[in-house]
Design an enzyme around this catalytic site. Structure first.
Site, short mmCIF file in Angstrom:
data_model
loop_
_atom_site.label_atom_id
_atom_site.label_comp_id
_atom_site.label_asym_id
_atom_site.label_seq_id
_atom_site.Cartn_x
_atom_site.Cartn_y
_atom_site.Cartn_z
N GLY A 59 0.87 -1.17 0.00
CA GLY A 59 0.00 0.00 0.00
C GLY A 59 0.91 1.22 0.00
O GLY A 59 1.86 1.28 -0.78
N SER B 231 6.06 -5.13 -1.21
CA SER B 231 5.94 -3.71 -1.56
C SER B 231 6.22 -2.85 -0.32
O SER B 231 7.32 -2.90 0.22
CB SER B 231 4.57 -3.47 -2.19
N ALA B 232 5.25 -2.11 0.20
CA ALA B 232 5.48 -1.29 1.40
C ALA B 232 5.99 -2.13 2.56
O ALA B 232 6.82 -1.68 3.36
CB ALA B 232 4.19 -0.56 1.78
N HIS C 48 8.94 -3.03 -6.83
CA HIS C 48 8.37 -2.64 -8.13
C HIS C 48 9.45 -2.02 -9.02
O HIS C 48 9.15 -1.14 -9.84
CB HIS C 48 7.22 -1.62 -7.98
N GLU D 24 9.14 -6.63 -10.26
CA GLU D 24 7.89 -7.32 -9.93
C GLU D 24 8.04 -8.81 -10.27
O GLU D 24 8.68 -9.17 -11.25
CB GLU D 24 6.72 -6.69 -10.70
#
Lengths: 240, 240
Positions: free
Chosen positions: A90, A122-123, A159, A194
């Site tokens: 997020g 990700s985060a 990413h 990714e």
């Protein structure tokens, strides 16, 4: 033993949620773990309860029960009781803001040092780094500090892409990472494309997924490689 | 009278430095201004002295002398003496970090309130906003706060683009701005496409360049428009 699974992303565009890393998550968690503690704080568009539901569905399918750190009860105590921690993606600034707000930085560090598995994407992978200063996210909210969990001795750029938008003057991803290195000369950055992730077990690193990582160090040409095992010979020092 | 020229970007890809906004800069500064004070702090890859040289060449051609806030002497005193302030692009976090380091936030606010012209592009336009929380830049360095000059009652997103990278799962620009709005419900965001800028004179706003802006407000559909004059009816309140 410190055990981390740090994924670039949850989902490949056009595929279902958490599809690509499913086998890696199951192998990493193994069969002894029965329940994971989910940290939903990075969610901004969707409510934390909704985020938990989406995660629950997928972890149920993998054979794990789930509790959210935001369910009723003391979040710090939940960390103390957790068998494994999963930090969803997020917005990284929102995630870190709430980790500070609920004073979870030190409890998570302690439990990871004790050996419970940590999974982030990700985060959630940014959170495992020394700081969140290589996130791609917009700084929509201001945490008291950008210092993060410091579970690894390098920064990740989830990413990661070397795509450059045609006819646009904004900085490319490589430009941004090189700016980081200009100011933070001793801190390597690992670009995680990714569909890629790292498994860290104490000082050992293993690459998962089908893409090489791209290693950025100040004053050196970026290195595209799948051989991550020996990239950080001083790794042990940082982890103690 | 408060006077701001806030540009999305300095240079269109493939064109020469500060080519597109040259006429806007000359019209905005007029013929009475003889010297501008340049703030180079956003530069990360190039040295501040080198950045000044590039700016000097172009402002010479436009008929303005230039001093850099980083030349020998007290930066605060330079702000106090300045006839106009020009803040260059680069990394917004680095820019704000040094603005705090040299304690220039309040002096610049005071001089702008007194009526000296302020020109910014990219990071320099972010600096004019209430905060830098709608920058696109990587947070490579940590300023003591993300609060910025607060010269306008809305946020800008420079280099605004609705381009979405194919087959990539990272957030689009619109995703990021909408995340900002979810957390900052009362703060509009103006997406400034490359080759666009705003002239603000007290409560009056004028669009320069060939592209419409895109206005984002919480709970509303984004509005693509060239009619910026009446977008912020309460503008006067914020500027006093």
């Amino acid at each position: 033993m410190k055990q981390l699974l740090l994924l670039s992303n949850s989902t490949m565009r056009g595929h279902s949620f958490l599809a690509w890393p499913e086998e890696h998550i199951k192998t990493f968690l193994g069969s002894e773990i029965q329940e994971i503690l989910f940290i939903p704080y990075a969610a901004v568009h969707i409510a934390w309860a909704g985020y938990k539901k989406a995660i629950q569905k997928r972890f149920d399918e993998m054979g794990y029960a789930i509790e959210s750190v935001y369910d009723k009860g003391d979040p710090v105590e939940k960390i103390h009781r957790a068998d494994a921690i999963v930090v969803g993606g997020g917005n990284t600034f929102a995630l870190l803001y709430h980790v500070y707000r609920y004073q979870l930085l030190k409890p998570i560090q302690e439990r990871v040092a004790e050996g419970i598995p940590y999974i982030g994407w990700s985060a959630g992978s940014n959170l495992a780094c020394p700081s969140i200063r290589t996130t791609n996210d917009m700084p929509i909210i201001e945490p008291p500090s950008m210092d993060a969990l410091n579970l690894i001795p390098f920064q990740l750029n989830p990413h990661y892409t070397d795509f450059v938008q045609p006819d646009h003057g904004g900085e490319s991803r490589d430009d941004r990472i090189n700016e980081f290195l200009t100011i933070n000369k001793d801190m390597p950055v690992v670009g995680l494309r990714e569909g890629s992730g790292l498994i860290v077990k104490d000082e050992h690193i293993q690459l998962v997924g089908n893409n090489p990582v791209k290693i950025f160090r100040h004053g050196e040409k970026p290195l595209e490689t799948t051989d991550v095992a020996n990239l950080f010979p001083n790794f042990r020092i940082f982890l103690t």
